[in-house]
Motif scaffolding. Sequence first.
Motif, short mmCIF file in Angstrom:
data_model
loop_
_atom_site.label_atom_id
_atom_site.label_comp_id
_atom_site.label_asym_id
_atom_site.label_seq_id
_atom_site.Cartn_x
_atom_site.Cartn_y
_atom_site.Cartn_z
N PHE A 1 50.34 59.46 47.50
CA PHE A 1 50.17 58.01 47.52
C PHE A 1 48.71 57.67 47.78
N ARG A 2 48.13 56.89 46.89
CA ARG A 2 46.76 56.47 47.03
C ARG A 2 46.72 54.95 47.23
N PHE A 3 46.22 54.54 48.40
CA PHE A 3 46.14 53.13 48.76
C PHE A 3 44.70 52.67 48.58
N GLU A 4 44.50 51.65 47.77
CA GLU A 4 43.15 51.17 47.48
C GLU A 4 43.04 49.68 47.77
N PRO A 5 42.62 49.33 48.98
CA PRO A 5 42.41 47.91 49.28
C PRO A 5 41.11 47.42 48.68
N LEU A 6 41.12 46.21 48.17
CA LEU A 6 39.93 45.62 47.55
C LEU A 6 39.73 44.22 48.11
N VAL A 7 38.52 43.96 48.63
CA VAL A 7 38.18 42.60 49.05
C VAL A 7 37.26 42.02 47.98
N ILE A 8 37.75 40.99 47.33
CA ILE A 8 37.05 40.44 46.15
C ILE A 8 37.07 38.92 46.24
N GLU A 9 35.96 38.33 45.94
CA GLU A 9 35.88 36.86 45.89
C GLU A 9 36.93 36.34 44.92
N HIS A 10 37.58 35.25 45.31
CA HIS A 10 38.75 34.75 44.60
C HIS A 10 38.52 34.59 43.10
N ASP A 11 37.38 34.02 42.72
CA ASP A 11 37.14 33.74 41.30
C ASP A 11 37.00 35.00 40.46
N PHE A 12 36.74 36.10 41.11
CA PHE A 12 36.51 37.35 40.37
C PHE A 12 37.64 38.36 40.58
N LEU A 13 38.65 37.95 41.34
CA LEU A 13 39.69 38.91 41.74
C LEU A 13 40.40 39.51 40.55
N TYR A 14 40.91 38.68 39.67
CA TYR A 14 41.68 39.23 38.57
C TYR A 14 40.81 39.93 37.53
N GLN A 15 39.60 39.44 37.36
CA GLN A 15 38.73 40.16 36.42
C GLN A 15 38.46 41.57 36.93
N ARG A 16 38.29 41.69 38.22
CA ARG A 16 38.09 43.02 38.80
C ARG A 16 39.33 43.90 38.60
N LEU A 17 40.51 43.32 38.84
CA LEU A 17 41.72 44.09 38.64
C LEU A 17 41.87 44.50 37.16
N LEU A 18 41.58 43.56 36.28
CA LEU A 18 41.65 43.88 34.86
C LEU A 18 40.69 45.01 34.50
N ASP A 19 39.49 44.92 35.04
CA ASP A 19 38.50 45.96 34.76
C ASP A 19 38.97 47.31 35.29
N GLU A 20 39.54 47.33 36.50
CA GLU A 20 40.01 48.58 37.09
C GLU A 20 41.13 49.19 36.25
N VAL A 21 42.06 48.34 35.87
CA VAL A 21 43.19 48.84 35.08
C VAL A 21 42.72 49.33 33.72
N GLN A 22 41.84 48.55 33.11
CA GLN A 22 41.28 48.94 31.81
C GLN A 22 40.59 50.30 31.93
N ARG A 23 39.77 50.44 32.93
CA ARG A 23 38.95 51.66 33.06
C ARG A 23 39.83 52.87 33.33
N ARG A 24 40.77 52.71 34.26
CA ARG A 24 41.50 53.88 34.76
C ARG A 24 42.70 54.26 33.92
N TRP A 25 43.39 53.26 33.43
CA TRP A 25 44.67 53.58 32.81
C TRP A 25 44.80 53.15 31.36
N VAL A 26 43.70 52.68 30.79
CA VAL A 26 43.72 52.34 29.37
C VAL A 26 42.63 53.12 28.64
N THR A 27 41.37 52.92 29.05
CA THR A 27 40.26 53.50 28.31
C THR A 27 40.12 54.99 28.53
N SER A 28 40.17 55.41 29.77
CA SER A 28 39.83 56.80 30.08
C SER A 28 41.03 57.72 30.07
N ASP A 29 42.19 57.18 29.83
CA ASP A 29 43.39 58.01 29.89
C ASP A 29 44.32 57.60 28.75
N SER A 30 44.63 58.53 27.88
CA SER A 30 45.46 58.19 26.74
C SER A 30 46.95 58.24 27.06
#
Lengths: 124, 234
Positions: free
Chosen positions: B168-197
Amino acid sequence: MATIRVIYENGSPERVIEFDPAKAPFQHDGQPGSVLDVLLGHGIHLEHACGGNCACTTCHVIVRQGLNRLSEASEQEEDMLDRAPGLTPTSRLGCQAVIEDRHAEIVVVVPRYTINQISESREG
Amino acid sequence: MERPTYRARVERIFDHCEDTRSLFLRTVSDTLPQYSPGMFVSISIPLANETRVRPYTIATSPEDGEPFELCFNLVPDGPGAAWMFERTVGDLLDFTGPFGAFTLERAPECEMVFIAEETTIAPIRPMLRRALSQPAAHQIHLLYAAERSEHLLYRPELELLSNAYPRFRFEPLVIEHDFLYQRLLDEVQRRWVTSDSGRSRHFYVCGIGSGVLKLRHLLREAGYERRAVRYERW
């Protein structure tokens, strides 16, 4: 005026409402002008456990007439409907199906079972 | 079919921070019906001219029994939340349920990714605990974001779980509200879409607003099976 006729699968008396879609919202829950909004705003109970937020299927209705007079279902609604007991090709969530046509004649059936409590849930 | 209404008494109150509270409830004359992790109860909120129903997720696990916990924040102009915040120990609440389709009864046999923001950790917490309780070798990730660190609820518990369960990997993120979902989108894109088929993972996303739908869209468009992307949007 638009009309909506509500038929209850459990045998409760039918109800018919006339309303002006332009006057939506009629109360606080569900999309403005939705089947749920219209019914609740005219004193007719339709269950909505999540408060009309597309997070359950308790407002599931089967549209018998006027399906093409309702707003198109979003992907979110379709995802939730996948889990509705007694799903049919004309099923909609009452909180999401909006009546915009001022002359629409809608007929919906409220299924006997509209819940997704543990006894009815299909875990995936 | 007449739906049963239950009554519960507030047994304990816990303030996570100034605007986030948990009520611990115990049913009065019946026991809480069996439910799956992630489910909510529908509370009857008596307002001045009407009674409204508002959903509150059960933040504890079925295995915990009672009292059960409802976690919520004080929503501006939210009459339901304001009423809930006014409850004191000993008060009675009426509810129906539990309900809900955003649940996890049995963990799938694959990697799992949970994504939550602030109080939407409420359904994720019991789902995560259920997944970890089942023997498996697959990785489990939790991306948990908030604008302020005090809004990362149950953090000590989640950190304990990550120490106790190597998968189990727990990753807390403190992100300014206006950028919160863009950051999550970027993380998901990077880790589980782009770099992993690979596309065998299951995602469980709970959040507020359109960002949840954007995450859903990103994953489904990337080829994840529709039913492998489960979400609840508040």
